[in-house]
Design a protein around this motif. Structure first.
Motif, PDB file in Angstrom:
ATOM      1  N   GLY A 185      61.143  28.939  83.502  1.00  8.37           N
ATOM      2  CA  GLY A 185      60.984  27.698  82.872  1.00  8.37           C
ATOM      3  C   GLY A 185      59.519  27.251  82.852  1.00  8.37           C
ATOM      4  N   ALA A 186      58.749  27.211  83.922  1.00  9.32           N
ATOM      5  CA  ALA A 186      57.610  26.748  84.461  1.00  9.32           C
ATOM      6  C   ALA A 186      56.564  27.619  83.632  1.00  9.32           C
ATOM      7  CB  ALA A 186      57.307  26.603  85.891  1.00  9.32           C
ATOM      8  N   ALA A 187      56.895  28.984  83.719  1.00 13.40           N
ATOM      9  CA  ALA A 187      55.865  29.871  83.009  1.00 13.40           C
ATOM     10  C   ALA A 187      55.769  29.578  81.784  1.00 13.40           C
ATOM     11  CB  ALA A 187      56.123  31.423  83.259  1.00 13.40           C
ATOM     12  N   ALA A 188      57.034  29.450  80.898  1.00 16.53           N
ATOM     13  CA  ALA A 188      57.159  29.255  79.371  1.00 16.53           C
ATOM     14  C   ALA A 188      56.520  27.915  79.141  1.00 16.53           C
ATOM     15  CB  ALA A 188      58.620  29.277  79.144  1.00 16.53           C
ATOM     16  N   PHE A 218      70.309  26.603  83.098  1.00 16.68           N
ATOM     17  CA  PHE A 218      69.931  25.307  83.421  1.00 16.68           C
ATOM     18  C   PHE A 218      68.739  25.029  84.098  1.00 16.68           C
ATOM     19  CE2 PHE A 218      70.357  21.607  86.411  1.00 16.68           C
ATOM     20  CZ  PHE A 218      70.591  20.639  85.464  1.00 16.68           C
ATOM     21  N   LEU A 219      68.474  25.867  84.980  1.00 19.96           N
ATOM     22  CA  LEU A 219      67.148  25.740  85.701  1.00 19.96           C
ATOM     23  C   LEU A 219      66.035  26.366  85.048  1.00 19.96           C
ATOM     24  CD1 LEU A 219      68.704  26.864  89.263  1.00 19.96           C
ATOM     25  CD2 LEU A 219      67.979  24.490  88.455  1.00 19.96           C
ATOM     26  N   VAL A 220      66.175  27.257  84.159  1.00 16.67           N
ATOM     27  CA  VAL A 220      64.866  27.695  83.144  1.00 16.67           C
ATOM     28  C   VAL A 220      64.572  26.200  82.623  1.00 16.67           C
ATOM     29  CG1 VAL A 220      64.306  28.882  80.957  1.00 16.67           C
ATOM     30  CG2 VAL A 220      65.738  30.089  83.017  1.00 16.67           C
ATOM     31  N   LEU A 221      65.432  25.420  81.746  1.00 18.23           N
ATOM     32  CA  LEU A 221      65.212  24.338  81.247  1.00 18.23           C
ATOM     33  C   LEU A 221      64.513  23.254  81.919  1.00 18.23           C
ATOM     34  CD1 LEU A 221      65.536  22.453  78.447  1.00 18.23           C
ATOM     35  CD2 LEU A 221      67.605  21.630  79.872  1.00 18.23           C
ATOM     36  N   GLU A 250      75.807  15.287  85.920  1.00 17.83           N
ATOM     37  CA  GLU A 250      75.704  14.745  84.663  1.00 17.83           C
ATOM     38  C   GLU A 250      74.483  15.398  83.777  1.00 17.83           C
ATOM     39  OE1 GLU A 250      74.377  10.533  82.548  1.00 17.83           O
ATOM     40  OE2 GLU A 250      74.699  10.740  84.658  1.00 17.83           O
ATOM     41  N   ALA A 251      73.590  15.896  84.269  1.00 11.99           N
ATOM     42  CA  ALA A 251      72.686  16.754  83.622  1.00 11.99           C
ATOM     43  C   ALA A 251      73.209  17.915  83.147  1.00 11.99           C
ATOM     44  CB  ALA A 251      71.425  16.771  84.360  1.00 11.99           C
ATOM     45  N   LEU A 252      73.968  18.794  84.053  1.00 14.11           N
ATOM     46  CA  LEU A 252      74.453  19.978  83.987  1.00 14.11           C
ATOM     47  C   LEU A 252      75.500  19.799  82.682  1.00 14.11           C
ATOM     48  CD1 LEU A 252      74.602  23.160  84.663  1.00 14.11           C
ATOM     49  CD2 LEU A 252      76.343  22.375  86.537  1.00 14.11           C
ATOM     50  N   ASP A 253      76.377  18.879  82.850  1.00  6.95           N
ATOM     51  CA  ASP A 253      77.331  18.654  81.832  1.00  6.95           C
ATOM     52  C   ASP A 253      76.771  18.714  80.499  1.00  6.95           C
ATOM     53  OD1 ASP A 253      79.246  19.279  83.645  1.00  6.95           O
ATOM     54  OD2 ASP A 253      79.670  16.987  83.810  1.00  6.95           O
ATOM     55  N   ALA A 254      75.789  17.786  80.407  1.00  2.00           N
ATOM     56  CA  ALA A 254      75.154  17.403  78.989  1.00  2.00           C
ATOM     57  C   ALA A 254      74.321  19.046  78.492  1.00  2.00           C
ATOM     58  CB  ALA A 254      74.016  16.582  79.213  1.00  2.00           C
ATOM     59  N   GLY A 268      68.800  34.654  96.418  1.00  3.90           N
ATOM     60  CA  GLY A 268      67.963  33.316  96.488  1.00  3.90           C
ATOM     61  C   GLY A 268      66.872  33.423  95.215  1.00  3.90           C
ATOM     62  N   LYS A 269      66.246  34.598  95.012  1.00  2.00           N
ATOM     63  CA  LYS A 269      65.261  34.495  93.999  1.00  2.00           C
ATOM     64  C   LYS A 269      65.990  34.602  92.531  1.00  2.00           C
ATOM     65  CE  LYS A 269      61.986  36.936  96.634  1.00  2.00           C
ATOM     66  NZ  LYS A 269      60.884  35.657  96.644  1.00  2.00           N
ATOM     67  N   TYR A 270      67.113  35.448  92.486  1.00  5.89           N
ATOM     68  CA  TYR A 270      67.750  35.751  91.178  1.00  5.89           C
ATOM     69  C   TYR A 270      68.475  34.480  90.637  1.00  5.89           C
ATOM     70  CZ  TYR A 270      71.771  37.322  88.407  1.00  5.89           C
ATOM     71  OH  TYR A 270      72.957  37.418  87.417  1.00  5.89           O
ATOM     72  N   THR A 271      69.165  33.586  91.428  1.00  6.13           N
ATOM     73  CA  THR A 271      69.997  32.580  91.078  1.00  6.13           C
ATOM     74  C   THR A 271      69.270  31.284  90.902  1.00  6.13           C
ATOM     75  OG1 THR A 271      71.723  33.501  92.268  1.00  6.13           O
ATOM     76  CG2 THR A 271      71.897  31.048  91.718  1.00  6.13           C
ATOM     77  N   LEU A 272      68.121  31.038  91.657  1.00  9.79           N
ATOM     78  CA  LEU A 272      67.275  29.589  91.718  1.00  9.79           C
ATOM     79  C   LEU A 272      65.783  29.926  91.651  1.00  9.79           C
ATOM     80  CD1 LEU A 272      69.674  28.781  94.379  1.00  9.79           C
ATOM     81  CD2 LEU A 272      69.358  26.964  92.569  1.00  9.79           C
ATOM     82  N   GLU A 273      64.992  30.431  92.471  1.00  8.65           N
ATOM     83  CA  GLU A 273      63.746  30.822  92.429  1.00  8.65           C
ATOM     84  C   GLU A 273      63.188  31.200  90.922  1.00  8.65           C
ATOM     85  OE1 GLU A 273      59.986  32.415  95.047  1.00  8.65           O
ATOM     86  OE2 GLU A 273      61.985  32.936  95.297  1.00  8.65           O
TER      87      GLU A 273
END
Length: 364
Positions: free
Chosen positions: A221-224, A65-68, A13-17, A210-215
């Protein structure tokens, strides 16, 4: 409804939005870049058109999405601050895919022609001079380079305070370096005469996926948003193992998935000679005759359908498929355990827990 099903539904639901809003923003930004290309020269029309087509194809949009959601672990940021960072992650992905498809000699991506095939078709349709294949390769390399340059521009365009901008740039520089190093390791592994050992595959999985896709997207996002080192460490404990699970599932789908769903042939990893966890474990456990059968198809683009199916049978019979699924499950469980007892906002934790279940449940 089970806990796992509920968590996946929350994540979807979150991803679709997010996808609806993000795709609209990305389209508008790409249209402005296309205008710049057209104003610079009519010859750049095809470059802009292919970039727009490839970037806006239906996809998961997982990295932006994960950046957000990485930023939402700290605060809700204005769109003008966080969406350029999210789009940078997506354009880095465009760069990686365009070049990856050249290196793998792939014909399709997401069920449609790859970038070099699009440029090749343009050359043939216009009856241009020279080699259509070479034009296609050159065009794809340059489009990937352009996407990489644009991703840098997006990072720099976000109006952040200086301290957060410096932290963002540190993560960004590391992310770009890691994905290129991981890709080179993958290319080197594909040149081996036999599948490389599991420890090498795990290093590739960590850097390339592992790093590029998720971590790293979570770190961006956290740094921003001004997240502290403790939050970054939490995202590493979650994102790195889940990225491994994501890639293992990718490899399983690459050999046993439905091409209609995954958007690419189910035999491409075998034909291209990719050293996946499936192939490595099967090769190590196989009898001498079965090893010969694997090598008769692995890394051989001309391999027959019968030889390819024989490799799948060996992967199943040696237990490599079951072992890979178990490894993906353990990695996803490790990611989930990292969130237990964390101080993340409830909505962020629930979305990330849902993603951990989705990674193993997905079919594309």
């Amino acid at each position: 409804m089970s806990v796992q099903t509920a968590r996946i539904a929350c994540f979807r639901e979150a991803l679709d939005a997010f996808r609806g809003e993000f795709d609209g923003w990305l389209r508008g930004w790409l249209e402005r870049r296309a205008d710049f290309c057209r104003q610079s020269s009519p010859d750049l029309e095809v470059l802009a058109a292919v970039l727009m087509d490839f970037s806006l194809r239906p996809g998961k949009r997982l990295r932006p999405f994960l950046v957000l959601w990485g930023s939402r672990a700290v605060r809700r940021m204005p769109d003008e601050q966080i969406l350029p960072v999210a789009a940078a992650a997506e354009m880095l992905h465009v760069f990686a895919l365009a070049h990856d498809d050249v290196m793998d000699c792939s014909d399709t991506r997401r069920g449609l022609p790859t970038v070099h095939r699009l440029f090749e078709s343009f050359h043939a349709e216009r009856s241009l001079r020279g080699s259509a294949a070479q034009f296609g390769l050159s065009g794809a390399i340059l489009l990937g380079d352009y996407a990489l340059a644009l991703s840098d521009e997006l990072i720099d365009s976000s109006p952040l305070p200086d301290g957060r901008r410096r932290a963002l740039r540190e993560v960004w520089d590391r992310m770009r370096e890691e994905v290129i190093l991981g890709q080179f390791m993958d290319v080197a592994a594909s040149c081996s005469s036999v599948p490389v050992p599991e420890d090498t595959i795990h290093r590739i999985l960590s850097l390339k996926s592992g790093k590029y896709t998720l971590e790293r997207p979570l770190h961006l996002g956290a740094a921003a948003a001004g997240g502290d080192p403790e939050l970054q460490a939490l995202f590493s404990r979650y994102g790195e193992p889940l990225g491994r699970a994501f890639q293992i599932q990718d490899d399983i789908l690459g050999m046993f998935g439905s091409p209609e769903v995954t958007g690419k042939p189910a035999d491409s990893d075998i034909r291209e000679g990719k050293s996946t966890l499936l192939i490595s474990r099967a090769f190590q456990s196989a009898s001498p005759s079965d090893r010969e059968a694997i090598l008769a198809a692995w890394g051989r683009p001309e391999a027959s359908a019968e030889r390819l199916e024989r490799v799948r049978e060996i992967v199943r019979a040696t237990g490599a498929l079951d072992a890979a699924r178990a490894a993906a499950r353990r990695a996803a469980d490790e990611a989930t355990a990292a969130l237990e007892g964390s101080s993340l906002p409830v909505e962020v934790r629930e979305v990330l827990l849902g993603l951990a279940e989705f990674v193993l449940d997905r079919e594309a």
